[in-house]
Design a protein around this motif. Sequence first.
Motif, PDB file in Angstrom:
ATOM      1  N   ASP A  35       0.826  -1.210   0.000  1.00  0.00           N
ATOM      2  CA  ASP A  35       0.000   0.000   0.000  1.00  0.00           C
ATOM      3  C   ASP A  35       0.863   1.264   0.000  1.00  0.00           C
ATOM      4  OD1 ASP A  35      -2.358  -1.476   0.108  1.00  0.00           O
ATOM      5  OD2 ASP A  35      -2.363  -1.535   2.309  1.00  0.00           O
ATOM      6  N   PRO A  36       0.332   2.377  -0.526  1.00  0.00           N
ATOM      7  CA  PRO A  36       1.034   3.658  -0.442  1.00  0.00           C
ATOM      8  C   PRO A  36       1.038   4.158   1.011  1.00  0.00           C
ATOM      9  CG  PRO A  36      -1.162   3.939  -1.384  1.00  0.00           C
ATOM     10  CD  PRO A  36      -0.944   2.464  -1.227  1.00  0.00           C
ATOM     11  N   PRO A  37       1.760   5.246   1.305  1.00  0.00           N
ATOM     12  CA  PRO A  37       2.425   6.149   0.359  1.00  0.00           C
ATOM     13  C   PRO A  37       3.763   5.609  -0.133  1.00  0.00           C
ATOM     14  CG  PRO A  37       2.768   6.905   2.609  1.00  0.00           C
ATOM     15  CD  PRO A  37       1.845   5.740   2.708  1.00  0.00           C
ATOM     16  N   TYR A  38       4.214   6.151  -1.277  1.00  0.00           N
ATOM     17  CA  TYR A  38       5.494   5.799  -1.873  1.00  0.00           C
ATOM     18  C   TYR A  38       6.330   7.071  -2.015  1.00  0.00           C
ATOM     19  CZ  TYR A  38       2.280   2.120  -3.460  1.00  0.00           C
ATOM     20  OH  TYR A  38       1.309   1.148  -3.530  1.00  0.00           O
ATOM     21  N   TYR A  39       7.648   6.877  -1.929  1.00  0.00           N
ATOM     22  CA  TYR A  39       8.563   8.018  -1.976  1.00  0.00           C
ATOM     23  C   TYR A  39       9.728   7.728  -2.915  1.00  0.00           C
ATOM     24  CZ  TYR A  39       6.080   9.078   2.367  1.00  0.00           C
ATOM     25  OH  TYR A  39       5.107   9.322   3.299  1.00  0.00           O
TER      26      TYR A  39
END
Length: 229
Positions: A61-65
């Motif tokens: 799952d997000p969030p992604y960076y």
Amino acid sequence: MEVEKERKPRVLCLHGFRTSGKILQKSMEKLPERLVQKLDLVFLDGPFPAQGKSAVEPIFDPPYYEWFQANQDFTDFINFEECVAYIEDYMVKNGPFDGFLGFSQGGFVSAALPGMQSQGVALGKVEKIKFVIVIGGGKFGAKKFGVPKLASNAFSKPIHIPSLHFIGDEDFMKDEGIALLDAFVDPFVIRHSEGHTVPRLDEDDDGFNTMLSFIHKIQSIPSNVPHKT
């Protein structure tokens, strides 16, 4: 008489492109607990929210960076200086740390930081980096990628710190990882049959013994972290 506890080198962990510290932490569970528990791992999120689709969306799952951005052929790097400043600021506020562990994009950054520090262009406010662990990462300027300006001299001299490199037979970054080996003096190398991932290591694998030997080596180096009595 109380037995002194085994010292755990403190490691700042940098995740891969468009993932997160939490995702890397979960991925590290694939390595034997007996090894991972010998390290004090701290997982940091990249400074920039993902600017596009993440390859891990079906799994995590997000969030992604992301740590920095680049153009399509990786000849022009954006926000790399900001990335390094962000890491240093975190280390100043939350350190000290003994070394880095980086996966993929985080592996490229981790591999370049010791040379950048020795050249005096980065991490001037923190203690000397004692070691690096690179999983699925590589060397800026080796094969597919150019070199961020700030890292232009990162590999101009051999890097005399212990380094552990995970190189997968099916990893699309395999050539980049192999090219990085020449930058470090006497690197420890774990070759595995998997792709661009943190591999599973069984206790009867050669890789298990290689990682254990590496950990014993970095445990013998005086720590940046004050000893608690």
